[in-house]
Structures are given as C-alpha cells and as structure tokens.
Design a protein around this motif. Sequence first.
Motif, PDB file in Angstrom:
ATOM      1  N   ALA A   1       0.826  -1.211   0.000  1.00 24.86           N
ATOM      2  CA  ALA A   1       0.000   0.000   0.000  1.00 24.86           C
ATOM      3  C   ALA A   1       0.857   1.257   0.000  1.00 24.86           C
ATOM      4  N   SER A   2       1.991   1.222   0.715  1.00 27.57           N
ATOM      5  CA  SER A   2       2.873   2.395   0.729  1.00 27.57           C
ATOM      6  C   SER A   2       3.495   2.644  -0.636  1.00 27.57           C
ATOM      7  N   LEU A   3       3.934   1.577  -1.305  1.00 22.59           N
ATOM      8  CA  LEU A   3       4.479   1.745  -2.660  1.00 22.59           C
ATOM      9  C   LEU A   3       3.402   2.196  -3.638  1.00 22.59           C
TER      10      LEU A   3
ATOM     11  N   LEU B   1       2.925   5.744  -6.191  1.00 21.01           N
ATOM     12  CA  LEU B   1       2.547   5.741  -7.606  1.00 21.01           C
ATOM     13  C   LEU B   1       1.324   6.616  -7.849  1.00 21.01           C
ATOM     14  N   VAL B   2       0.293   6.465  -7.021  1.00 20.80           N
ATOM     15  CA  VAL B   2      -0.945   7.227  -7.230  1.00 20.80           C
ATOM     16  C   VAL B   2      -0.709   8.717  -6.989  1.00 20.80           C
TER      17      VAL B   2
ATOM     18  N   THR C   1      -4.134  -1.368  -9.996  1.00 18.55           N
ATOM     19  CA  THR C   1      -3.813  -2.175  -8.820  1.00 18.55           C
ATOM     20  C   THR C   1      -3.448  -1.304  -7.634  1.00 18.55           C
ATOM     21  N   SER C   2      -2.721  -0.222  -7.894  1.00 24.87           N
ATOM     22  CA  SER C   2      -2.330   0.680  -6.802  1.00 24.87           C
ATOM     23  C   SER C   2      -3.541   1.358  -6.183  1.00 24.87           C
ATOM     24  N   CYS C   3      -4.493   1.736  -7.006  1.00 20.31           N
ATOM     25  CA  CYS C   3      -5.718   2.350  -6.458  1.00 20.31           C
ATOM     26  C   CYS C   3      -6.462   1.370  -5.552  1.00 20.31           C
ATOM     27  N   VAL C   4      -6.464   0.108  -5.924  1.00 24.72           N
ATOM     28  CA  VAL C   4      -7.111  -0.901  -5.074  1.00 24.72           C
ATOM     29  C   VAL C   4      -6.373  -1.036  -3.749  1.00 24.72           C
TER      30      VAL C   4
ATOM     31  N   LEU D   1      -4.336  11.472  -0.128  1.00 25.61           N
ATOM     32  CA  LEU D   1      -4.029  11.886  -1.495  1.00 25.61           C
ATOM     33  C   LEU D   1      -4.463  13.314  -1.773  1.00 25.61           C
ATOM     34  N   PHE D   2      -5.457  13.813  -1.033  1.00 27.21           N
ATOM     35  CA  PHE D   2      -6.003  15.139  -1.289  1.00 27.21           C
ATOM     36  C   PHE D   2      -5.420  16.199  -0.370  1.00 27.21           C
ATOM     37  N   ASP D   3      -4.429  15.857   0.435  1.00 32.60           N
ATOM     38  CA  ASP D   3      -3.777  16.855   1.266  1.00 32.60           C
ATOM     39  C   ASP D   3      -2.926  17.764   0.400  1.00 32.60           C
ATOM     40  N   PRO D   4      -2.775  19.033   0.790  1.00 32.41           N
ATOM     41  CA  PRO D   4      -1.969  19.958  -0.017  1.00 32.41           C
ATOM     42  C   PRO D   4      -0.497  19.608   0.068  1.00 32.41           C
TER      43      PRO D   4
END
Length: 571
Positions: free
Chosen positions: A369-371, A375-376, A446-449, A460-463
């Motif tokens: 999940a960290s990797l 990517l995302v 796969t990364s999104c999953v 992901l939405f943090d500034p």
Amino acid sequence: MAESLSSGLGEEKEKEKEDSERDKKGVQTEKNKGKDGLTEALRFNDKNGGSKGKKRNLSDLSLVRFITTELTRGYFLEHNEAKYTERRERVYTCLRIPKELEKLMTFGFFLCLDAFLYVFTLLPLRVILALLRLITLPCCGLSGSRLLQPAQVCDVLKGFIMVLCYSMMSYVDYSMMYHLIRGQSVIKLYIIYNMLEVADRLFSSFGQDILDALYWTATEPKEKKRAHIGVIPHFLMAVLYVFLHAILIMVQATTLNVAFNSHNKSLLTIMMSNNFVEIKGSVFKKFEKNNLFQMSNSDIKERFTNYILLLIVCLRNMEQFSWNPDHLWVLFPDVVMVIASEVAVDVVKHAFITKFNDISADVYGEYRASLAFDLVSSRQKNAYTDYSDSVSRRMGFIPLPLALLLIRVVTSSVKIQGSLSFMCVLLFYLGMITLKVLNSIVLLGTSCVFVKEANMEEKLFDPPPSAVSSRVNSRAHRTKHVPTAPQQEPTTDKGGIPVASENPQVANMAESSAPTLPKSDSDTFLTTPDEDDDKIINANTGLEGDGLEHRTPKKDLLEIDRFTICGNRID
C-alpha cells in the motif's frame, strides 16, 4: 521386731526388682541401638517392616514402580494454552511469508520495470517535445514567465546526461575488460564482486542526491540571494556519477559473465553462496517494521538488477556464439540456479526475521500500500516529483546507469544494417511503448485498489508541503532546543517564524499556518539519522523532551526514506 524385719526384707526385694528392671532396660536399649544402626545403614525405619504403611513405602521405591510411573505419566497442554497458541501462529506466519513476500516482490518488480521502460520509451519523446517547444517559442511568443516547465527542464537534463554518458561509454572496451577480469584468480574475483556490491549501494545512495540537487538547482525559483554553486557544476557532477555507476555495473556484469563461462563453475558457486552469508548478517539482528520495509525495498531493487545483469550476460554470450539458439539452453540451467538461490535466500531471511521479531505477515500488505501510494500520488495534478524519481528514492533503484549500460551492450552486440533492420528496430520500439503503457495502466489500477484497502485515500487530497513548513521541519531536525518554562515567550528565528513555545495557542497557530503533508519518501531529499528514544523532537515546534512525547506522531511507513540510517546501517 517382726514388723521391722519384714519391712527391711520388703525394701530389699523392691531394690532387687528395680535393679533387675534397670538391667533389662539397658539390654533393651542396646538391642534398639543395634537395630537402629542396621536400619540407618539400610535407610529404612524398620528391618522387618511390620506395618502396612512401611510395606507400601518399600513397594513405591521399587524399580518396577518407577518404570511404570514413567510409562504412564501424563500432562495437559491446555494448562499453558496461550504459549502453544503463539507457537502455532508463528508456524503459520512462516508458512505465509513466501506467498506475501512474493506478492510484494512481484508488485515491486513491475514498479521498477515501469521506471526502467520510461527511460527507453517516454523520456525520448518528452525530450523531443521540450526541445520543440524551446525552438518554436520565439515564433509563438512568451506565454508565461518560464521558457520550459520544471518537468520539461528535468527531462531535458536527463536526456543530455544520457547522450553525454553514452558517448563516453563508447570508449570503454568490453572485451578487454572481460579478458582482464578472467585472468584473475577465483578468490580475488570473489572479493572484487563483494566490493562491487557495497560500492553499488553507496553509489545509489549518493547518486540520487546528486540528481535531485541538479533538478532543484535548475528549476528553483530565482531569488536575490544565490544559495548554490550553479547549474553547470551540478550537471557535470551528475554526468560523472552516471558514467562511474555505469562502469561499476559493467564490471559486475563482466564478473558474472566470467563465472558463467568458467569450466568448473566454482566462481558461480562461490558467488551464489555469498547470498547465504546475507542470512547470517540479517536474521540475528533486531528489526522494527520500518527497518524491514527498507530491507524489502532493497531486496526488490537487488532482484531486478540481477535480472538485468543476467540479460546482459546472455546477450554477450549469444553474440559470441553467433546467436545460436542451442547455446541459450546451455545457459538456462545456470540462470535458473542463480534466480532460485536469490528467491530462496529472500524467503528464508524474511521468514526468520519476522519470527524472531514477532512481526505479522500482514505487514507486507502495508508495504504494498505504501508503494502504491507513491505511484498514485505522482499521477495527481499537485504532484511534486516524477514517478521514476519516487521509485529511485524509495527503493534505491536509479534507472539511468543501468539503462545506459544496456543500451551500450545492445548497440555493440546487435548490428543494424539495411532498411529491414531499421523497420525491426522501429517495431521493437513500438512494442516497448505498448508494454510500458499497458504496465502503467495495470499498475495504476492495482495501486488504487491497494490504497483503497489501506484507507489512505484521504491523504491523497492533502496539499503539498509549503516552504514555511519545510523550513520549520528542517530546523526541527537540525537544531536541538532546550525545554523552556510555560511562561517563557516563543523563540523566533530571523524570519520571525515561531520555532518553539510551550503555549498551546502558539503551537496551534504554528500548526494552522504551516499545514504539512503526511510525508511519503519522496518528500524528503536530505534525510537525517533517527534520534534516540529519550530525545523526541516535536515536528511542528522543534522542541524535544519527555514532556512533549504525547504530541509527536509516531512515524509511519510513508515517512520512511530508503536511505535513512536506522540502527546504524543502510538496508
């Protein structure tokens, strides 16, 4: 007179009776002493054992009774249920390690492959687009303050580095290097190979810092005060690093090629046994979850690099045998043996590390999940790094030297003559682009999953981190402040930014004015060693001490840098 005589006779008879009784008691006591001595010698209370209890004691101490007790003795494991349940879970964890580890290794392999294919496929196209923009910009007019975007500047610098280093590599004779290494003794080659592995780790650690310094120096916003030595010195340092690292990997590949071509395969066996020495250096040391994450990233990078080295060895051997397909089957057993030993060593090493340190096998899902988060996050609009650079910082895998060596070997091994050959090269290039695009699409999905399963979508939405927060964080890592009294005013630096205060209101203002992103590995270019447990630094205020321990958030996997020194070692 008669009464007096009778009384005297009676007294004499009583004395005689008393004397006779004393004699009898003396004889009895002597008999008892003899009997006691006999029983003491036999260690029994009685010689004959007249009572039933004494007879039972004699039967209990018999050899038959002892053997019968040993054969029929029982015990109950449920009296220590927790201990045996823990031992069973450890066995199940060791059995799950190969599956979970290979999932992580497979995902990491395709991440490295995506970053590696980027150098061959999309990077040349991006460089061409950036140069076209730079050429046509005078005709179109300046639409903004920048001639090129920061990402385009980095792409152009990478392209120039690759071109200059390839021209320098053309002067290196691979055949002469092969025969020079082949003339050395086996033990000397073994030592050389170990030295090359250590040097490769050191080059990777310092090389990414050199490239990051070049990218930031070339794209840094212009200020009045110049805080760097200039773009050209940084560019020359980057060219020198990529060239030297490529030479280092070439020597590694040549040594491996000599081991494959040796008659008795002794060097190859010694080099494979070197992997098992790695178990001794890793298994019996204390590992935390973050240290295991670093070691897993290092194993991913090492495995991918070995695959590329084996590909280079096969290309060189096939060229020497005029691309005879039968020779490929001769090399196939050795290639499988090297790969199998690498996989076996990784499985055994991780299985025993998790066993000795009580780490669950589910931790490898967190590593994936960290990797995937890296990517995302690199695909977003507010991304502050390229994905290939993020992989380089996380795993220590720098694709530029390895890609440069592969291009050098392929161009020297394959002769391109005629229009048909150029058409084959073009088709091969289109095939690589197709593989890169498909690999990127599958990896992104796969990364999104993985990110969704780990509940990391909100991060992901943090500034992105601001300049103020980065200065405060760097000051917190570099400076050690002394705790002050609650009435003391907050200290400020030259810019007037509050650095340390015990007042909760001031601390809240500092937190609100400088929001920070939960750092991924790519946030931090320059890393510092971890402090001792008794010196805990507050990331927002810069204070340290036991009183502020509850304010400091525990470092998670997103804050771990591949090259951070943990436990006085680099994994």
